[in-house]
Design a protein around this motif. Structure first.
Motif, PDB file in Angstrom:
ATOM      1  N   VAL A 204       0.864  -1.187   0.000  1.00 19.41           N
ATOM      2  CA  VAL A 204       0.000   0.000   0.000  1.00 19.41           C
ATOM      3  C   VAL A 204       0.896   1.231   0.000  1.00 19.41           C
ATOM      4  CG1 VAL A 204      -1.788   1.287   1.222  1.00 19.41           C
ATOM      5  CG2 VAL A 204      -1.817  -1.220   1.262  1.00 19.41           C
ATOM      6  N   GLU A 205       0.831   1.990  -1.067  1.00 19.82           N
ATOM      7  CA  GLU A 205       1.704   3.162  -1.224  1.00 19.82           C
ATOM      8  C   GLU A 205       1.050   4.404  -0.621  1.00 19.82           C
ATOM      9  OE1 GLU A 205       3.763   5.775  -4.856  1.00 19.82           O
ATOM     10  OE2 GLU A 205       2.638   3.950  -5.311  1.00 19.82           O
ATOM     11  N   GLY A 206       1.899   5.284  -0.060  1.00 26.32           N
ATOM     12  CA  GLY A 206       1.419   6.579   0.399  1.00 26.32           C
ATOM     13  C   GLY A 206       0.983   6.632   1.852  1.00 26.32           C
ATOM     14  N   HIS A 207       1.245   5.564   2.619  1.00 25.11           N
ATOM     15  CA  HIS A 207       0.863   5.551   4.030  1.00 25.11           C
ATOM     16  C   HIS A 207       2.077   5.262   4.902  1.00 25.11           C
ATOM     17  CE1 HIS A 207      -3.606   5.766   3.833  1.00 25.11           C
ATOM     18  NE2 HIS A 207      -3.348   5.460   2.570  1.00 25.11           N
ATOM     19  N   SER A 208       1.981   5.599   6.171  1.00 24.59           N
ATOM     20  CA  SER A 208       3.086   5.404   7.111  1.00 24.59           C
ATOM     21  C   SER A 208       3.412   3.922   7.264  1.00 24.59           C
ATOM     22  CB  SER A 208       2.710   5.996   8.470  1.00 24.59           C
ATOM     23  OG  SER A 208       3.626   5.583   9.463  1.00 24.59           O
ATOM     24  N   VAL A 209       4.696   3.641   7.435  1.00 26.24           N
ATOM     25  CA  VAL A 209       5.141   2.261   7.657  1.00 26.24           C
ATOM     26  C   VAL A 209       4.486   1.677   8.909  1.00 26.24           C
ATOM     27  CG1 VAL A 209       7.167   0.815   8.123  1.00 26.24           C
ATOM     28  CG2 VAL A 209       7.337   2.705   6.507  1.00 26.24           C
ATOM     29  N   GLY A 354      -5.929   2.463   2.780  1.00 26.82           N
ATOM     30  CA  GLY A 354      -5.686   3.559   1.853  1.00 26.82           C
ATOM     31  C   GLY A 354      -6.728   3.572   0.762  1.00 26.82           C
ATOM     32  N   SER A 355      -6.268   3.562  -0.483  1.00 25.12           N
ATOM     33  CA  SER A 355      -7.190   3.563  -1.626  1.00 25.12           C
ATOM     34  C   SER A 355      -7.667   2.157  -1.988  1.00 25.12           C
ATOM     35  CB  SER A 355      -6.493   4.194  -2.841  1.00 25.12           C
ATOM     36  OG  SER A 355      -5.331   3.453  -3.178  1.00 25.12           O
ATOM     37  N   MET A 372       0.344  -9.983   4.865  1.00 27.30           N
ATOM     38  CA  MET A 372       1.091  -8.850   5.422  1.00 27.30           C
ATOM     39  C   MET A 372       0.771  -7.597   4.602  1.00 27.30           C
ATOM     40  SD  MET A 372       5.205  -8.252   5.907  1.00 27.30           S
ATOM     41  CE  MET A 372       5.433  -9.166   7.409  1.00 27.30           C
ATOM     42  N   ILE A 373       0.185  -6.619   5.257  1.00 29.44           N
ATOM     43  CA  ILE A 373      -0.088  -5.321   4.617  1.00 29.44           C
ATOM     44  C   ILE A 373       1.143  -4.454   4.817  1.00 29.44           C
ATOM     45  CG2 ILE A 373      -1.661  -3.357   4.474  1.00 29.44           C
ATOM     46  CD1 ILE A 373      -3.024  -6.026   3.956  1.00 29.44           C
ATOM     47  N   LEU A 374       1.851  -4.159   3.746  1.00 29.68           N
ATOM     48  CA  LEU A 374       3.078  -3.353   3.830  1.00 29.68           C
ATOM     49  C   LEU A 374       2.804  -1.949   3.318  1.00 29.68           C
ATOM     50  CD1 LEU A 374       6.207  -5.412   2.702  1.00 29.68           C
ATOM     51  CD2 LEU A 374       5.661  -4.544   4.970  1.00 29.68           C
ATOM     52  N   CYS A 375       3.011  -0.964   4.169  1.00 26.97           N
ATOM     53  CA  CYS A 375       2.795   0.437   3.782  1.00 26.97           C
ATOM     54  C   CYS A 375       4.138   1.166   3.741  1.00 26.97           C
ATOM     55  CB  CYS A 375       1.883   1.131   4.791  1.00 26.97           C
ATOM     56  SG  CYS A 375       0.298   0.320   5.040  1.00 26.97           S
ATOM     57  N   GLU A 384      11.582  -1.940  -2.208  1.00 31.88           N
ATOM     58  CA  GLU A 384      12.736  -2.444  -1.445  1.00 31.88           C
ATOM     59  C   GLU A 384      12.282  -3.117  -0.155  1.00 31.88           C
ATOM     60  OE1 GLU A 384      17.212  -2.343  -1.199  1.00 31.88           O
ATOM     61  OE2 GLU A 384      15.653  -2.442  -2.726  1.00 31.88           O
ATOM     62  N   LEU A 385      11.279  -2.517   0.499  1.00 31.61           N
ATOM     63  CA  LEU A 385      10.767  -3.083   1.750  1.00 31.61           C
ATOM     64  C   LEU A 385      10.137  -4.454   1.504  1.00 31.61           C
ATOM     65  CD1 LEU A 385      10.299  -2.653   4.770  1.00 31.61           C
ATOM     66  CD2 LEU A 385       8.143  -1.516   4.211  1.00 31.61           C
ATOM     67  N   LYS A 386       9.469  -4.594   0.379  1.00 29.52           N
ATOM     68  CA  LYS A 386       8.846  -5.885   0.047  1.00 29.52           C
ATOM     69  C   LYS A 386       9.911  -6.966  -0.142  1.00 29.52           C
ATOM     70  CE  LYS A 386       5.493  -7.938  -3.150  1.00 29.52           C
ATOM     71  NZ  LYS A 386       4.652  -7.738  -4.348  1.00 29.52           N
ATOM     72  N   VAL A 387      10.990  -6.639  -0.846  1.00 28.51           N
ATOM     73  CA  VAL A 387      12.101  -7.580  -1.055  1.00 28.51           C
ATOM     74  C   VAL A 387      12.730  -7.963   0.285  1.00 28.51           C
ATOM     75  CG1 VAL A 387      14.422  -7.832  -2.048  1.00 28.51           C
ATOM     76  CG2 VAL A 387      12.608  -6.792  -3.409  1.00 28.51           C
TER      77      VAL A 387
END
Length: 565
Positions: A204-209, A354-355, A372-375, A384-387
């Protein structure tokens, strides 16, 4: 037919390590990879010269895959490292740096390649046997009754990739999530053969980790025609299709299709799809899922009868869905659906991130599937965080095979170097005789091997500081560039792994400088003091083997024959 252009002769390069161009490329590759190593490593932007996507990373799996070379010798080393990474996910940079350091050290010396290979193989065996010993000074036993060391191991993997741009609280949060997700994939009470679950990542892009979370069960794209007010009886029967239900003739398979001129094939196929829909409704299926596309008419028909329709799942979700629901994927629409292929879900609900609006599926019983929801704030950091999270998952899973870890921060490398120096000098005449070399050559080979290990440890420093080794436990220490000699003890604090604290009685020397060989003393651990940095035992052991064996292979190459057509 004659050729339009004359065939070019193959190019033969003899003694590639004597070739200036190849050696300069090897040195450049080593510099690139060394500068990426560790938590303070520098990022690299890789861009193809004819355009395309810009990759920002410091991860070996992404970096080596993105960098191309026309030199087969470079590709030989690159492929070997990538093969290790594909199997173990971690320690790729360590393997590459150690391999290239070994090659460079040996080429700068007067040691014959054949002797260097034999000495390297002997010292590799010595290292492996030491690391597998119960009294090894750099091995840590993992206790699965506590998550502390597991979180430290995950945190060490995640913090080693600066492209994620995580703060300390964010790093700890993601580390805890990685351990939580890993534990959810380990079945608790499965009789017979144990089958590990899967972690499905939803970016999920655009949200806090800190908004990232782990949910038991599976999230899929929200289907049309479903609202939060809809109430369904639980549990829900599920059918899962791997075949396309779009109604295309091309989906019927290979071969020649004969059709009568008066037959409307589209109507025939649509009729067959609707017959399939009628069977599903009669069997009281409430969740109809397909890997590929579903015909709009069939979708409308199913929804009008209260069936939830989810299409375009993709192949990546098929295995987790099979494990979660117990459904067997149906691969054809030309037969009735056997009752045994149906699965069940306990419940479902709608989640908003998010969206993104997702459908959350809950398993009927115990399931080892989680999401796992990764923001993160932007796409580059999120990739990079996903990898990194996938690497952490793999590293944690490796601990089930061998419940150990190695101390990180360069301490394993310096400890190994000190042990090898001490151990190898105790039986010099006998070992040199077995390796069919002179004692001088053997001792030179030992020194080059240990220097390469210390170079890998020293590669963790990027800010102008100095790397030291203490002469008691042989752990690595970092001295900041602005440290004053009088306050050196205060500046050092703890060693790289965090197990040993500086004291007035300790003595240090700079890495890659001459010092009297000694046997590293084990650290008598206070249970209140835990290592701050841990490396995967299985991955690092493999990386050590791959590095030495690849270096030996490179040293043994005498000719490169390259087809230029």
């Amino acid at each position: 037919m004659s050729r339009l252009s004359k065939k070019s002769p193959s190019v033969c390069t003899d003694m590639p390590l004597d070739n200036t161009d190849i050696c300069s490329k090897l040195h450049l590759l080593k510099q690139i990879l060394t500068s990426c190593f560790g938590p303070t490593g520098r990022l690299k932007q890789v861009h193809n010269n004819i355009g395309g996507h810009v990759v920002t990373t410091s991860a070996s799996s992404v970096l080596l895959s993105s960098v191309s070379s026309s030199q087969p010798f470079i590709n030989l080393i690159k492929t070997s490292i990538l093969n290790h990474v594909s199997r173990f996910s971690d320690c790729g940079l360590f393997a590459a740096i150690l391999c290239l350091s070994l090659i460079e050290q040996i080429k700068k010396s007067a040691l014959r390649e054949s002797v260097a290979i034999r000495v390297n193989n002997y010292l590799l065996t010595l290292c492996i046997s030491y690391l597998q010993r119960e009294d090894c000074g750099c091995r840590v036993k993992l206790d699965f009754c506590s998550t502390q060391n597991l979180i430290t191991l995950a945190r060490s993997v995640i913090s080693s990739k600066p492209a994620c741009l995580l703060t300390e609280p964010e790093t700890l949060h993601i580390s805890k999530l990685a351990v939580q997700a890993f534990l959810l994939t380990v079945p608790c009470s499965s009789p017979g053969i144990v089958s590990f679950g899967r972690i499905v990542t939803v970016p999920v892009e655009g949200h806090s980790v800190l908004n990232s979370e782990v949910l038991p069960g599976l999230l899929v794209e929200m289907p049309d025609g479903l609202s939060e007010e809809d109430k369904l009886l639980n549990p829900l029967s599920v059918v899962l299709f791997s075949a396309s239900l779009a109604g295309d003739i091309s989906e019927l398979g290979d071969g020649v299709i004969e059709a009568h001129p008066d037959v409307d094939t589209d109507s025939q196929i649509l009729g067959q799809l609707l017959e399939l829909g009628r069977q599903v409704i009669n069997d009281e299926v409430k969740l109809f899922m397909c890997q590929k596309v579903i015909h709009p008419v069939l979708q409308q028909y199913l929804r009008s009868h209260g069936v939830i329709v989810v299409e375009r799942l993709g192949i990546a979700l098929m295995e987790p869905l099979t494990q979660l629901t117990g459904a067997q994927p149906v691969a054809t629409l030309h037969t009735t659906i056997p009752p045994k292929t149906y699965g069940k879900v306990k419940d479902l609900c709608i989640k908003h991130f998010g969206s993104k609006t997702m459908l959350h599926l809950f398993p009927l019983g115990e399931s080892a599937i989680c999401t796992m929801i990764l923001c993160h704030r932007n796409q580059t950091m999120l990739n990079e965080l996903k990898v990194v999270c996938q690497t952490a998952e793999h590293v944690l899973r490796l601990t089930l095979r061998e419940p150990f870890a190695l101390v990180g921060g360069g301490c394993t490398e310096t400890n190994l170097a000190a042990y090898v120096r001490h151990k190898s000098k105790s039986e010099v005449p006998e070992t040199a005789s077995v390796l069919m070399c002179s004692q001088t050559e053997y001792l030179l080979g030992v020194e080059l091997f240990c220097c390469a290990l210390e170079s890998a440890a020293g590669a963790l420093e990027h800010d102008g500081g100095s790397s030291l080794i203490d002469l008691t436990h042989a752990h690595r220490w970092m001295l900041p560039a602005d440290a004053i000699k009088e306050t050196m003890e205060e500046s050092l604090g703890f060693c790289g792994c965090g197990l040993v604290q500086s004291s007035p009685s300790k003595k240090w020397t700079y890495l890659n400088t001459k010092y009297s060989d000694f046997c590293p003393s084990p650290v008598f651990r206070d249970t209140r003091v835990q290592p701050r940095v841990l490396d995967s035992f299985t991955a690092k052991l493999s990386a050590l083997q791959v590095a030495v064996e690849t270096a030996n292979l490179a040293l043994d190459v005498k000719y490169i024959i390259q087809d230029m057509n």
